[in-house]
Motif scaffolding. Structure first.
Motif, mmCIF file in Angstrom:
data_model
loop_
_atom_site.group_PDB
_atom_site.id
_atom_site.type_symbol
_atom_site.label_atom_id
_atom_site.label_comp_id
_atom_site.label_asym_id
_atom_site.label_seq_id
_atom_site.Cartn_x
_atom_site.Cartn_y
_atom_site.Cartn_z
ATOM 1 N N SER A 23 0.851 -1.201 0.000
ATOM 2 C CA SER A 23 0.000 0.000 0.000
ATOM 3 C C SER A 23 0.884 1.248 0.000
ATOM 4 O O SER A 23 1.959 1.270 0.611
ATOM 5 C CB SER A 23 -0.914 0.002 1.231
ATOM 6 N N GLU A 25 0.786 5.865 -0.803
ATOM 7 C CA GLU A 25 0.062 7.091 -1.153
ATOM 8 C C GLU A 25 0.878 7.873 -2.155
ATOM 9 O O GLU A 25 2.116 7.896 -2.082
ATOM 10 C CB GLU A 25 -0.198 7.949 0.095
ATOM 11 N N ASN A 42 -3.839 9.991 -3.771
ATOM 12 C CA ASN A 42 -4.348 8.637 -3.963
ATOM 13 C C ASN A 42 -3.738 7.685 -2.933
ATOM 14 O O ASN A 42 -2.511 7.597 -2.815
ATOM 15 C CB ASN A 42 -4.011 8.120 -5.363
ATOM 16 N N SER A 43 -4.596 6.987 -2.190
ATOM 17 C CA SER A 43 -4.152 5.911 -1.300
ATOM 18 C C SER A 43 -4.443 4.591 -2.023
ATOM 19 O O SER A 43 -5.614 4.245 -2.263
ATOM 20 C CB SER A 43 -4.904 5.947 0.029
ATOM 21 N N VAL A 58 -7.160 -1.070 -5.321
ATOM 22 C CA VAL A 58 -8.186 -0.102 -4.941
ATOM 23 C C VAL A 58 -7.502 1.226 -4.618
ATOM 24 O O VAL A 58 -6.524 1.254 -3.854
ATOM 25 C CB VAL A 58 -8.992 -0.592 -3.728
ATOM 26 N N ILE A 60 -8.171 5.161 -3.237
ATOM 27 C CA ILE A 60 -9.057 6.153 -2.626
ATOM 28 C C ILE A 60 -8.457 7.534 -2.920
ATOM 29 O O ILE A 60 -7.320 7.816 -2.520
ATOM 30 C CB ILE A 60 -9.187 5.929 -1.114
ATOM 31 N N SER A 61 -9.205 8.363 -3.618
ATOM 32 C CA SER A 61 -8.694 9.676 -4.046
ATOM 33 C C SER A 61 -9.328 10.794 -3.218
ATOM 34 O O SER A 61 -10.547 10.797 -3.006
ATOM 35 C CB SER A 61 -8.992 9.905 -5.532
ATOM 36 N N VAL A 62 -8.487 11.746 -2.794
ATOM 37 C CA VAL A 62 -8.938 12.903 -2.017
ATOM 38 C C VAL A 62 -8.432 14.175 -2.687
ATOM 39 O O VAL A 62 -7.234 14.285 -2.999
ATOM 40 C CB VAL A 62 -8.425 12.837 -0.562
#
Length: 392
Positions: A23, A25, A42-43, A58, A60-62
């Motif tokens: 994992s 970022e 993006n994580s 997968v 996860i975008s912030v």
């Protein structure tokens, strides 16, 4: 959202961590449908199948656009502070130095390593120690400290003349946590001011000596005959009026003189209670100050001989209206009353001739004198915008 534009340094990590299935970022720029850019964090996490192989990922975008914008502003401000010619330092509420730019090192002689962590009082001379607690009280109250001139102490013990301004530093919640101090070196300017003052005073001294010499020559040359002694006294008084006008210019550093001060100086040989002076503050150039002083001297002399100042009941009002901001003239009104009945003189005296010629030719104005029975009225109009700044 379009294709990501990862920064070049992020691409190797993306490939490496993707192969290992770890994992991670990563920050990227994306192109929106309207072709604008957006920063995204993006994580990324790997999802494995039953054989521990990476099946998919997968992300996860912030949206971090505001944060990146704030960071850019911080970097820009930090660059400005670092490159500023003014010494800029930060202190906390305990007066401990927390930041120090290159200009501060140049001004005070301390390196950043020597200054940060030390008390700001090391820069304050003993006779000004009370300044810092006063500043701190204002800062704690959230107030700005307006720029003011003071002195500060260098590492080598020398004093420097500075212009100091201070503003509060706040945290994210708006709480005051310290102060930013900006210091501008004004040593060269102060030295130039001191030199200018010396030169102006020396010039003033020389002018006074010349006028004194002229008076002495007049007494020895034309003052021996008793019949013309009165003329010599009048001549001396005019020179003294000129000398006093020069005094006003010295106090104004030779640049401007206040009209009110010129009026009071010209009328100073007489009791102040016989004059009613009314007018706003008006700065006038050197030539105007000298010529108006001579004109008012002549009016006062004539009033003392023949007009309102020749009797105890007589009074003189002097008022002026400043229309220069509206491109109009400066208008001065001399009005006598309470004196003997006035009649129009049969001939024009030297004083009246002097006023007319000086004011019309030098002040680009005009003079109107009315010999009313109740008293003399003199109206002087001068166009200050057309007067040369050079002294007479």
């Amino acid at each position: 959202m379009g294709r990501p534009r990862a920064t070049p340094e992020a691409r190797p990590r993306y490939r490496r961590d993707g192969r290992l299935g770890e994992s991670f970022e990563i920050e990227k720029r994306y192109v929106r449908g309207d072709n604008s850019l957006v920063w995204v964090s993006n994580s990324v996490s790997a999802i494995r199948d039953g054989h521990a192989n990476i099946a998919q990922a997968v992300a996860i975008s912030v949206d971090i656009g505001e944060r990146r914008h704030a960071q850019e502003i911080e970097r820009h401000l930090a660059s400005m502070i670092a490159s500023s010619n003014d010494a800029i330092l930060g202190i906390d509420l305990g007066m401990t130095i927390t930041s120090w730019n290159a200009a501060a090192e140049k001004l005070y002689g301390y390196s950043e390593r020597e200054a940060v962590g030390q008390t700001v009082l090391m820069l304050v001379p003993d006779d000004r120690k009370e300044e810092e607690p006063t500043i701190l009280r204002q800062i704690k109250a959230g107030q700005l400290v307006k720029p003011y001139e003071t002195r500060r102490l260098r590492k080598d013990g020398r004093l420097v003349e500075v212009l100091l301004s201070v503003s509060p530093i706040r945290d994210a919640n708006g709480r005051v946590i310290g102060a930013s101090k900006t210091t501008h070196d004004i040593g060269s300017r102060k030295e130039a001011e001191r030199l200018k003052s010396i030169l102006v005073n020396e010039l003033h001294h020389r002018v006074k000596n010349i006028l004194a010499t002229v008076i002495a020559i007049a007494r020895q040359t034309i003052g021996r005959d008793k019949a013309i002694k009165e003329d010599v006294v009048a001549f001396e008084n005019r020179l003294l009026s000129l000398s006093k006008a020069q005094d006003l210019l010295v106090h104004g550093e030779g640049q401007q003189a206040d009209l009110g001060a010129v009026v009071k100086q010209a009328t100073s040989p007489y009791p102040c209670e016989v004059f009613q002076i009314d007018g706003t503050s008006v700065s006038i150039p050197p030539k105007a100050a000298v010529l108006l002083s001579l004109a008012l001297h002549e009016l006062a002399t004539n009033a003392a001989k023949y007009g309102a100042l020749s009797t105890p009941e007589g009074r003189v009002s002097i008022s002026w209206q400043d229309e220069t901001r509206a491109c109009g003239p400066l208008r001065i009104i001399w009005r006598e009353h309470g004196g003997p009945e006035v009649t129009t003189p049969q001939r024009k005296g030297f004083g009246s001739t002097l006023i007319d010629r000086l004011l019309s030719s030098e002040l680009r104005g005009q003079t109107k004198v009315s010999y009313e029975k109740s008293g003399v009225i003199c109206i002087i109009e001068a166009d200050l915008s057309k007067i040369s700044e050079s002294s007479i």
